[in-house]
Write a protein that holds these residues in place. Structure first.
Motif, PDB file in Angstrom:
ATOM      1  N   LYS A  88       0.424  -0.847  -0.056  1.00  0.00           N
ATOM      2  CA  LYS A  88       0.259   0.085   0.316  1.00  0.00           C
ATOM      3  C   LYS A  88       0.885   1.128   0.298  1.00  0.00           C
ATOM      4  N   GLN A  89       1.732   0.772  -0.644  1.00  0.00           N
ATOM      5  CA  GLN A  89       3.203   2.307  -0.616  1.00  0.00           C
ATOM      6  C   GLN A  89       2.662   3.119  -2.304  1.00  0.00           C
ATOM      7  N   MET A  90       1.950   2.754  -2.997  1.00  0.00           N
ATOM      8  CA  MET A  90       1.840   2.978  -4.136  1.00  0.00           C
ATOM      9  C   MET A  90       1.126   2.527  -4.846  1.00  0.00           C
ATOM     10  N   GLY A  91       0.017   3.223  -6.047  1.00  0.00           N
ATOM     11  CA  GLY A  91      -1.420   2.919  -6.322  1.00  0.00           C
ATOM     12  C   GLY A  91      -1.831   4.226  -6.819  1.00  0.00           C
ATOM     13  N   ASP A  92      -2.865   4.374  -6.963  1.00  0.00           N
ATOM     14  CA  ASP A  92      -4.420   5.235  -7.457  1.00  0.00           C
ATOM     15  C   ASP A  92      -5.030   5.430  -6.645  1.00  0.00           C
ATOM     16  N   LEU A  93      -5.807   6.107  -5.979  1.00  0.00           N
ATOM     17  CA  LEU A  93      -6.768   6.740  -5.422  1.00  0.00           C
ATOM     18  C   LEU A  93      -7.364   7.131  -5.881  1.00  0.00           C
ATOM     19  N   VAL A  94      -9.037   6.872  -6.322  1.00  0.00           N
ATOM     20  CA  VAL A  94     -10.198   7.588  -6.795  1.00  0.00           C
ATOM     21  C   VAL A  94     -11.215   7.501  -6.488  1.00  0.00           C
ATOM     22  N   PHE A  95     -11.720   8.624  -6.018  1.00  0.00           N
ATOM     23  CA  PHE A  95     -12.753   8.267  -4.743  1.00  0.00           C
ATOM     24  C   PHE A  95     -14.108   9.498  -4.731  1.00  0.00           C
ATOM     25  N   GLY A  96     -14.525   9.989  -4.208  1.00  0.00           N
ATOM     26  CA  GLY A  96     -15.465  11.018  -4.289  1.00  0.00           C
ATOM     27  C   GLY A  96     -16.651  11.686  -3.176  1.00  0.00           C
ATOM     28  N   LEU A 106     -13.561  15.521   4.011  1.00  0.00           N
ATOM     29  CA  LEU A 106     -11.709  16.200   2.769  1.00  0.00           C
ATOM     30  C   LEU A 106     -10.720  16.320   2.888  1.00  0.00           C
ATOM     31  N   PRO A 107     -10.457  17.624   3.473  1.00  0.00           N
ATOM     32  CA  PRO A 107      -9.028  18.321   4.010  1.00  0.00           C
ATOM     33  C   PRO A 107      -8.293  16.741   5.115  1.00  0.00           C
ATOM     34  N   MET A 113      -3.884  11.056   4.100  1.00  0.00           N
ATOM     35  CA  MET A 113      -3.503   9.951   3.491  1.00  0.00           C
ATOM     36  C   MET A 113      -2.171  10.435   2.727  1.00  0.00           C
ATOM     37  N   ARG A 114      -1.981  11.447   2.605  1.00  0.00           N
ATOM     38  CA  ARG A 114      -0.676  11.985   2.102  1.00  0.00           C
ATOM     39  C   ARG A 114       0.642  11.936   2.714  1.00  0.00           C
ATOM     40  N   ALA A 115       0.067  12.459   4.191  1.00  0.00           N
ATOM     41  CA  ALA A 115       1.626  11.806   4.846  1.00  0.00           C
ATOM     42  C   ALA A 115       1.567  10.484   5.118  1.00  0.00           C
ATOM     43  N   ARG A 116       0.306   9.185   4.976  1.00  0.00           N
ATOM     44  CA  ARG A 116       1.042   8.369   5.283  1.00  0.00           C
ATOM     45  C   ARG A 116       1.038   7.466   4.094  1.00  0.00           C
ATOM     46  N   TYR A 117       0.620   8.047   2.888  1.00  0.00           N
ATOM     47  CA  TYR A 117       1.301   7.136   1.505  1.00  0.00           C
ATOM     48  C   TYR A 117       1.609   8.548   0.599  1.00  0.00           C
ATOM     49  N   ARG A 280     -17.437  -5.205  -6.933  1.00  0.00           N
ATOM     50  CA  ARG A 280     -16.254  -4.421  -7.008  1.00  0.00           C
ATOM     51  C   ARG A 280     -15.370  -5.200  -6.172  1.00  0.00           C
ATOM     52  N   GLU A 281     -14.023  -5.690  -6.270  1.00  0.00           N
ATOM     53  CA  GLU A 281     -13.347  -5.643  -5.458  1.00  0.00           C
ATOM     54  C   GLU A 281     -12.153  -4.523  -4.849  1.00  0.00           C
ATOM     55  N   LEU A 282     -12.224  -4.120  -4.296  1.00  0.00           N
ATOM     56  CA  LEU A 282     -11.407  -2.840  -3.487  1.00  0.00           C
ATOM     57  C   LEU A 282      -9.955  -2.991  -3.886  1.00  0.00           C
ATOM     58  N   PRO A 283      -8.965  -1.932  -4.994  1.00  0.00           N
ATOM     59  CA  PRO A 283      -7.573  -2.045  -3.769  1.00  0.00           C
ATOM     60  C   PRO A 283      -7.171  -1.675  -3.049  1.00  0.00           C
ATOM     61  N   PRO A 284      -5.927  -2.619  -2.635  1.00  0.00           N
ATOM     62  CA  PRO A 284      -6.018  -2.473  -0.752  1.00  0.00           C
ATOM     63  C   PRO A 284      -5.727  -0.769  -0.689  1.00  0.00           C
ATOM     64  N   ILE A 285      -5.248  -0.300  -1.805  1.00  0.00           N
ATOM     65  CA  ILE A 285      -5.065   1.416  -1.068  1.00  0.00           C
ATOM     66  C   ILE A 285      -6.370   2.226  -0.489  1.00  0.00           C
ATOM     67  N   ALA A 286      -7.569   1.512  -1.435  1.00  0.00           N
ATOM     68  CA  ALA A 286      -8.986   2.131  -1.502  1.00  0.00           C
ATOM     69  C   ALA A 286      -9.141   1.750  -0.097  1.00  0.00           C
ATOM     70  N   LYS A 287      -9.080   0.083   0.695  1.00  0.00           N
ATOM     71  CA  LYS A 287      -9.065  -0.508   1.367  1.00  0.00           C
ATOM     72  C   LYS A 287      -8.672   0.118   2.733  1.00  0.00           C
ATOM     73  N   GLU A 288      -7.725   1.054   2.486  1.00  0.00           N
ATOM     74  CA  GLU A 288      -7.364   1.278   3.516  1.00  0.00           C
ATOM     75  C   GLU A 288      -7.498   3.027   3.744  1.00  0.00           C
ATOM     76  N   ALA A 289      -7.989   3.777   2.385  1.00  0.00           N
ATOM     77  CA  ALA A 289      -8.421   4.978   2.835  1.00  0.00           C
ATOM     78  C   ALA A 289      -9.455   4.509   3.229  1.00  0.00           C
ATOM     79  N   LEU A 290     -10.476   3.649   3.503  1.00  0.00           N
ATOM     80  CA  LEU A 290     -12.088   3.634   3.761  1.00  0.00           C
ATOM     81  C   LEU A 290     -11.348   3.173   5.518  1.00  0.00           C
ATOM     82  N   VAL A 291     -10.461   2.688   5.928  1.00  0.00           N
ATOM     83  CA  VAL A 291     -10.212   2.849   7.144  1.00  0.00           C
ATOM     84  C   VAL A 291      -9.860   4.173   7.950  1.00  0.00           C
ATOM     85  N   LEU A 292      -8.579   4.880   7.118  1.00  0.00           N
ATOM     86  CA  LEU A 292      -8.792   6.389   7.724  1.00  0.00           C
ATOM     87  C   LEU A 292     -10.411   6.901   6.926  1.00  0.00           C
ATOM     88  N   LEU A 293     -11.292   6.765   6.525  1.00  0.00           N
ATOM     89  CA  LEU A 293     -12.808   7.470   6.468  1.00  0.00           C
ATOM     90  C   LEU A 293     -13.293   7.173   8.465  1.00  0.00           C
TER      91      LEU A 293
END
Length: 305
Positions: A88-96, A106-107, A113-117, A280-293
């Motif tokens: 989960k150190q790289m990839g694309d995260l696209v969300f709305g 959002l802020p 996300m920027r601090a951790r990844y 849809r199976e979410l990519p690892p970074i999207a799953k991590e983003a949901l944990v933060l959210l």
């Protein structure tokens, strides 16, 4: 021919010595010789020649080595990137996010996300619900965040509720209204109301409280999508901000902002939810983003409590 054999070609071209190249590859010299011979047979050209105990590339060998080197380098990059993606150190995260949810979530979401990844590329869409639903349906976002009550029932869509996000009125410390008698909504409106995008039912409730004709819009002083700009207006003027406690957590804790509750208007709330496609199976970074959210939502609810 596999990449392992291409790496043998590149190593021999770099060292121009079977013994040194074999040592660097962790092979015996006979094994490297057999690999090079097999590569020459597969390609149908001679790659190296020996003259006076020295190894040299043939013209065909120089051509093949250049392309083999590019393949080996790209393979190493691929393996590195795959490992980074797995971790989960790289990839694309696209969300709305709906505009109201974006003002609160959002802020801190982008900051964390920027601090951790820092290696992850992020694209965030803060827009209206119809646009978010279209983006999700076309696979252009991994998920979006909006008021659950505005999401149409769909068996292909999963809705995970994060809880209620209350919305109240806030003013700066020292505001003329702060120490006064019980307030009505009209008292707040006299100083000007600043707000982000509001659901239709909230605007209708305000209009009814103010006694406005059904066709007349609430006369907000400032309507803006930018939560930071709205906060700055509230802190520097007598304008009343209509927003969430999570937006003002720092200012409320320090006493810079104060809560106002008009007696004739019930606090509104948005039922925040994560919306995604079931199949849809979410990519690892999207799953991590949901944990933060989810963590950000829990903090927001605690601040409003």
């Amino acid at each position: 021919m596999d990449l392992r054999r291409y790496s043998h070609i590149v190593a021999l071209a770099d060292d121009l010595h079977y013994g040194r190249a074999a040592d660097r590859l962790g092979l015996s010299q006979p094994a490297l010789s057999r690999s090079i011979q097999a590569a020459e047979q597969d390609l149908g050209v001679r790659l190296f020649e020996r003259r006076g105990g020295q190894v040299r590339c043939t013209a065909a060998g120089e051509f093949v080595v250049a392309r083999a080197r590019a393949l080996v380098l790209e393979s190493r990059r691929f393996e590195r990137d795959a490992a980074l993606y797995r971790d989960k150190q790289m990839g694309d995260l696209v969300f709305g996010m709906g505009r109201f949810a974006a003002a609160t979530f959002l802020p801190p979401m982008l900051q964390r996300m920027r601090a951790r990844y820092p290696g992850v590329r992020i694209r965030a869409h803060a827009t209206h619900l119809a646009r978010l639903a279209t983006l999700l349906r076309h696979g252009e976002v991994d998920f979006y965040v909006a008021d659950a009550r505005s999401v149409a029932p769909d068996p292909e869509v999963a809705v995970e509720r994060l809880g209620r996000l209350s919305v109240d009125f806030y003013v700066r410390e020292g505001h003329p209204l702060h120490a006064g008698a019980p307030l009505r909504l009209a008292d707040l409106m006299a100083y000007g109301l600043a707000t982000g995008p509001l659901p239709g039912h909230v605007q209708q409730a305000m209009a009814a409280t103010l006694g406005l004709p059904s066709a007349q819009a609430v006369p907000f002083a400032v309507e803006c999508d930018d939560a930071l700009a709205l906060k700055a207006i509230m802190l520097s003027t007598d304008t009343v901000l209509y927003g969430s406690a999570a937006q003002l957590a720092t200012e409320l804790a320090s006493g810079q902002a104060r809560l106002l509750r008009p007696v004739d208007f019930e606090p509104a709330a948005s039922h925040i939810a994560i919306v995604s496609e079931r199949a849809r199976e979410l990519p690892p970074i999207a799953k991590e983003a949901l944990v933060l959210l989810r963590d950000i939502a829990a903090v927001a609810h605690a601040a409003a409590a």
